[in-house]
Enzyme design. Sequence first.
Site, mmCIF file in Angstrom:
data_model
loop_
_atom_site.group_PDB
_atom_site.id
_atom_site.type_symbol
_atom_site.label_atom_id
_atom_site.label_comp_id
_atom_site.label_asym_id
_atom_site.label_seq_id
_atom_site.Cartn_x
_atom_site.Cartn_y
_atom_site.Cartn_z
ATOM 1 N N ALA A 154 3.740 -7.492 0.351
ATOM 2 C CA ALA A 154 2.408 -7.662 0.924
ATOM 3 C C ALA A 154 1.396 -7.414 -0.191
ATOM 4 C CB ALA A 154 2.214 -6.665 2.054
ATOM 5 N N GLY A 173 7.453 -6.755 1.720
ATOM 6 C CA GLY A 173 7.308 -7.878 2.649
ATOM 7 C C GLY A 173 8.003 -9.136 2.149
ATOM 8 N N GLU A 231 11.509 -8.777 3.188
ATOM 9 C CA GLU A 231 11.545 -8.922 4.649
ATOM 10 C C GLU A 231 11.387 -10.379 5.064
ATOM 11 O OE1 GLU A 231 8.479 -5.870 4.835
ATOM 12 O OE2 GLU A 231 9.811 -4.614 6.018
ATOM 13 N N GLU A 250 8.238 0.290 -0.598
ATOM 14 C CA GLU A 250 7.040 0.791 0.084
ATOM 15 C C GLU A 250 6.854 2.289 -0.096
ATOM 16 O OE1 GLU A 250 9.154 -1.419 1.361
ATOM 17 O OE2 GLU A 250 8.078 -2.956 2.483
HETATM 18 C C1 HXC Z 1 -0.800 -7.421 -5.070
HETATM 19 C C2 HXC Z 1 0.538 -7.777 -6.903
HETATM 20 C C3 HXC Z 1 1.682 -7.398 -6.160
HETATM 21 C C4 HXC Z 1 1.490 -7.015 -4.791
HETATM 22 C C5 HXC Z 1 2.308 -7.900 -8.153
HETATM 23 N N1 HXC Z 1 0.983 -8.082 -8.125
HETATM 24 N N2 HXC Z 1 2.763 -7.470 -6.964
HETATM 25 N N3 HXC Z 1 -0.675 -7.794 -6.359
HETATM 26 N N4 HXC Z 1 0.247 -7.048 -4.309
HETATM 27 N N5 HXC Z 1 2.526 -6.679 -3.989
HETATM 28 C C6 HXC Z 1 0.123 -8.546 -9.208
HETATM 29 C C7 HXC Z 1 -0.089 -7.443 -10.239
HETATM 30 O O1 HXC Z 1 -1.093 -6.562 -9.812
HETATM 31 C C8 HXC Z 1 -0.504 -8.270 -11.432
HETATM 32 O O2 HXC Z 1 -1.861 -8.646 -11.288
HETATM 33 C C9 HXC Z 1 0.350 -9.525 -11.287
HETATM 34 O O3 HXC Z 1 0.735 -9.590 -9.931
HETATM 35 C C10 HXC Z 1 1.582 -9.492 -12.149
HETATM 36 O O4 HXC Z 1 2.280 -8.287 -11.868
HETATM 37 P P1 HXC Z 1 2.751 -7.248 -13.006
HETATM 38 O O5 HXC Z 1 2.920 -5.946 -12.350
HETATM 39 O O6 HXC Z 1 1.834 -7.320 -14.182
HETATM 40 O O7 HXC Z 1 4.145 -7.885 -13.407
HETATM 41 P P2 HXC Z 1 5.447 -7.135 -13.948
HETATM 42 O O8 HXC Z 1 5.062 -6.091 -14.967
HETATM 43 O O9 HXC Z 1 6.390 -8.223 -14.341
HETATM 44 O O10 HXC Z 1 6.036 -6.330 -12.700
HETATM 45 C C11 HXC Z 1 6.550 -7.003 -11.577
HETATM 46 C C12 HXC Z 1 6.741 -6.042 -10.364
HETATM 47 C C13 HXC Z 1 5.411 -5.290 -10.104
HETATM 48 C C14 HXC Z 1 7.850 -5.057 -10.657
HETATM 49 C C15 HXC Z 1 7.134 -6.924 -9.182
HETATM 50 O O11 HXC Z 1 4.352 -6.249 -10.022
HETATM 51 C C16 HXC Z 1 5.413 -4.521 -8.823
HETATM 52 O O12 HXC Z 1 5.983 -3.439 -8.760
HETATM 53 N N6 HXC Z 1 4.747 -5.045 -7.799
HETATM 54 C C17 HXC Z 1 4.583 -4.365 -6.524
HETATM 55 C C18 HXC Z 1 5.877 -4.416 -5.740
HETATM 56 C C19 HXC Z 1 5.741 -3.666 -4.423
HETATM 57 O O13 HXC Z 1 5.515 -2.464 -4.401
HETATM 58 N N7 HXC Z 1 5.897 -4.405 -3.318
HETATM 59 C C20 HXC Z 1 5.793 -3.833 -1.987
HETATM 60 C C21 HXC Z 1 4.404 -4.036 -1.498
HETATM 61 S S1 HXC Z 1 4.164 -3.158 -0.005
HETATM 62 P P3 HXC Z 1 -2.922 -8.487 -12.495
HETATM 63 O O14 HXC Z 1 -4.200 -8.895 -11.850
HETATM 64 O O15 HXC Z 1 -2.852 -7.076 -12.933
HETATM 65 O O16 HXC Z 1 -2.413 -9.457 -13.532
HETATM 66 C C22 HXC Z 1 4.717 -4.142 1.173
HETATM 67 C C23 HXC Z 1 4.503 -3.571 2.522
HETATM 68 C C24 HXC Z 1 5.277 -4.317 3.503
HETATM 69 O O17 HXC Z 1 5.212 -5.199 0.955
HETATM 70 C C25 HXC Z 1 4.729 -4.081 4.811
HETATM 71 C C26 HXC Z 1 4.824 -5.293 5.581
HETATM 72 C C27 HXC Z 1 4.154 -6.488 4.905
#
Ligand code: HXC
Length: 258
Positions: A66, A109, A112, A132
Site C-alpha cells: 500500500a 498489500g 496480498e 507491515e
Molecule cells: C510508497 C514506496 C513504497 C510504498 C517503495 N516506494 N515502496 N512509496 N509506498 N509501499 C517508493 C520509495 O519511497 C521510493 O520513492 C521509490 O518507491 C523506490 O523505492 P526505494 O526504497 O528507493 O527502492 P529500493 O532501495 O530498491 O528498495 C525497495 C524496497 C523498499 C525494499 C521495496 O522500497 C521498501 O521497503 N518499500 C516499502 C515496503 C513495505 O513496507 N511495504 C508494505 C507497505 S504497508 P522515492 O520518491 O524516494 O524515489 C502495506 C499495508 C497493507 O502494504 C495494508 C493493506 C493494504
Amino acid sequence: FKFENILFEKREGGVGYVQLNRPKALNALCDGLFTELIQILKEMDNDPEVGCIILTGSEKAFAAGADIKEMKDQTFPHTYTSNMLGWWDEITRIRKPIVGGVNGYALGGGCELAMICDILIAGSNAKFGQPEITLGTIPGMGGSQRLTRVIGKSRAMEMVLTGEFMDANEAVQRGLVSRVVEPKLLNDELMRVSRKIASMSKPITMMCKEVVNEAYETGLKDGLKYERRIFHSTFATNDRKEGMTAFAEKRKPNWTDS
Ligand code: HXC
C-alpha cells in the site's frame, strides 16, 4: 476516465492483460491505482471476448505494498468510517481466472494482491513479504489469513512478525506460487497459460474457478456437495455436450460458451 496507474490491453486469444504501472513508486497501491484496477478488472470480467486475465507488474516490482506516503497521516476515524480497504474484496468477486505474474517485490498489500490471484507464477527474482510490522501496523488485505492458509502457521507467523522476505524458490516449495521462471520469460509464460485457459469454454472455466475457491470458504463435506451440484449443472450447458461428443468423435471441441 483516464487510467494513470495501470496499463491494459486485450490480447489475441481472449487474454486481458493488466499491468500495474507506477514505476517511480515500485507500483505502491495508491487509492487511484486501486480504483483503476477494480474498474478494469470488472470491465474485463464483463467482456465476452475475455476468457482469462493476467495481472502483473514490472521486472523490479509486482507491488511494494500500500502507498505508505498516502497512508501515513490517516486517522482511525477516517480509516473506520471510510472502511479503508473494505471494498478491496471486490477483486475476489471477479469470476474469470486471474493469472498473477510476480517479478521483484510483492510486499504488504502487494503480496496480498498477488495471493488473491487464482494462479501465481513468479520470476526467480520475486520476493514476497508482509513487512507491515516494521511500519507499526499489520496486514490489512488478507496477509494474515491467506498466507497462513497456504504456507502454514509457523512460517506465516515468522514472516508477519519479522517482516522478512521469502524468495521465489521457497515460495514455490511452499505452494505459494505454482512455478518459477526466468524473469525475462515471465510474460511469455503468463501468456501461454492464459491463452490456454481462455481457449476453454468460458462458463465451464468460471465454474472451475468457483469450485476451487469454495475449498477456501467451506469444510470438506459442504465443499464436495457444492462441487457435485456445479458438476451436475455443467450438464445444462451445450459446451459439456460438445466437449464429450468431440472426444468420442476424435476431434477438437468447438466451444460456444453456451
Ligand atoms: C510508497 C514506496 C513504497 C510504498 C517503495 N516506494 N515502496 N512509496 N509506498 N509501499 C517508493 C520509495 O519511497 C521510493 O520513492 C521509490 O518507491 C523506490 O523505492 P526505494 O526504497 O528507493 O527502492 P529500493 O532501495 O530498491 O528498495 C525497495 C524496497 C523498499 C525494499 C521495496 O522500497 C521498501 O521497503 N518499500 C516499502 C515496503 C513495505 O513496507 N511495504 C508494505 C507497505 S504497508 P522515492 O520518491 O524516494 O524515489 C502495506 C499495508 C497493507 O502494504 C495494508 C493493506 C493494504
